[in-house]
Design an enzyme around this catalytic site. Structure first.
Site, PDB file in Angstrom:
ATOM      1  N   TYR A  31     -11.272  -5.603   9.950  1.00  0.00           N
ATOM      2  CA  TYR A  31     -10.598  -5.251  11.259  1.00  0.00           C
ATOM      3  C   TYR A  31     -10.475  -6.476  11.891  1.00  0.00           C
ATOM      4  CZ  TYR A  31     -11.710  -0.533  10.200  1.00  0.00           C
ATOM      5  OH  TYR A  31     -10.954   0.539   9.757  1.00  0.00           O
ATOM      6  N   GLU A  48       0.963  -1.309   0.746  1.00  0.00           N
ATOM      7  CA  GLU A  48       0.051   0.377  -0.064  1.00  0.00           C
ATOM      8  C   GLU A  48       0.710   1.234   0.348  1.00  0.00           C
ATOM      9  OE1 GLU A  48      -3.576   0.138   2.546  1.00  0.00           O
ATOM     10  OE2 GLU A  48      -1.995   1.893   2.880  1.00  0.00           O
ATOM     11  N   ASP A 101     -13.345   6.837   6.801  1.00  0.00           N
ATOM     12  CA  ASP A 101     -13.245   7.586   8.419  1.00  0.00           C
ATOM     13  C   ASP A 101     -14.000   9.188   8.495  1.00  0.00           C
ATOM     14  OD1 ASP A 101     -11.835   6.035   9.451  1.00  0.00           O
ATOM     15  OD2 ASP A 101      -9.776   7.299   8.125  1.00  0.00           O
TER      16      ASP A 101
END
Length: 284
Positions: A142, A16, A108
């Site tokens: 997660y 990433e 977010d």
């Protein structure tokens, strides 16, 4: 190529990267990618702008990765502050740039911006993308539960919704205790989630940085990891080398336990990615 096809052949290794800040020339990321290219990642994902931002270089960078560097690319696409019209525009931009893979995210929350209201959850975006394109859609997950979710059981239910909506593979948030990942993998299998799950690995080189990030995503720091940070926090070189060694040990253990793939959060640092890849290249 759709990255979901890679898992049929091998254990994957991907990276990433993130676009440079607006004050930094975008060309700086191309130097980073050029240094990552010899490491032969299976794909490179590119993050999106901060919450509420619609002007970013993600698609341009993904296009360069795919069309110039000949590496498969994945464009991050958060949806909370996006309208359906804007998402459709970006899908067309990606198609024109030969980009075939999207990491679909809610994104977010940002108190400075009001959500657009068209997408409330990542699963909404996944369904929309699948309805309007033939893109390969990747989901985030997660291992220690999403910070806004009440329980891991509820979180996995939401993850199942995402997969049922069209996600063909998953990438985890960072974690530092592999037993957490194995427990999560078992729970997802019980829930009927049967797509490949790449383990997200974050090499730690700065104590303050990682404490900030783990606070945001609620990742647990094992005692042995905390001891490493406490011992080397004032010695940047030692901290870097210890962080690399810890990441390598995680990766070796994960591959021994048949992980589908490793997704390395490079933090745009080719040196760290190179040292990790040198240590584990024979395992892929």
């Amino acid at each position: 190529m759709k990255t979901c096809e890679l898992f049929k052949k091998k254990t994957t290794l991907s990276f990433e990267v993130f676009p440079p800040k607006s004050s930094t020339p975008v060309e700086s990321i191309y130097s980073t990618i050029s240094q990552l290219q010899p490491l032969n990642p299976d794909f490179i994902s590119v993050t999106y702008g901060a919450g509420g931002s619609t002007n970013n270089a993600t698609i341009d960078i993904c296009s360069a990765i795919k069309n110039h560097h000949k590496i498969e690319s994945v464009a991050h696409l958060p949806c909370l502050y996006q309208t359906k019209e804007r998402v459709l525009e970006q899908l067309e931009e990606m198609k024109s740039a030969n980009i075939e893979n999207i990491l679909a995210l809610r994104g977010d929350r940002n108190p400075d911006f009001e959500p657009a209201g068209d997408f409330h959850y990542a699963s909404d975006l996944v369904s929309f993308i699948k309805e309007h394109s033939d893109m390969n859609v990747i989901g985030a997950c997660y291992p220690e539960c999403h910070p806004e979710c009440d329980s891991i059981v509820d979180d996995i239910k939401h993850l199942k919704d995402k997969v049922d909506a069209g996600c063909s593979q998953l990438i985890t948030q960072l974690f530092f205790d592999n037993s957490t990942f194995y427990d999560f993998r078992e729970k997802t299998a019980i829930a009927g989630i049967n797509v490949p799950i790449e383990a997200g690995i974050m090499p730690v080189t700065n104590k303050k940085q990682i404490l900030r990030m783990t606070t945001l995503c609620h990742a647990t720091l094992p005692k042995k990891f905390l001891k490493i940070m406490d011992k080397y926090e004032n010695d940047p070189i030692a901290m870097r080398d210890a962080g690399i060694a810890y990441a390598v040990s995680q990766i070796v253990d994960l591959i021994a336990n048949d992980v589908d793939g490793i997704h390395l959060y490079t933090m745009n640092n080719p040196y760290i990615a190179e040292k990790i890849c040198e240590a584990v290249k024979s395992l892929f």
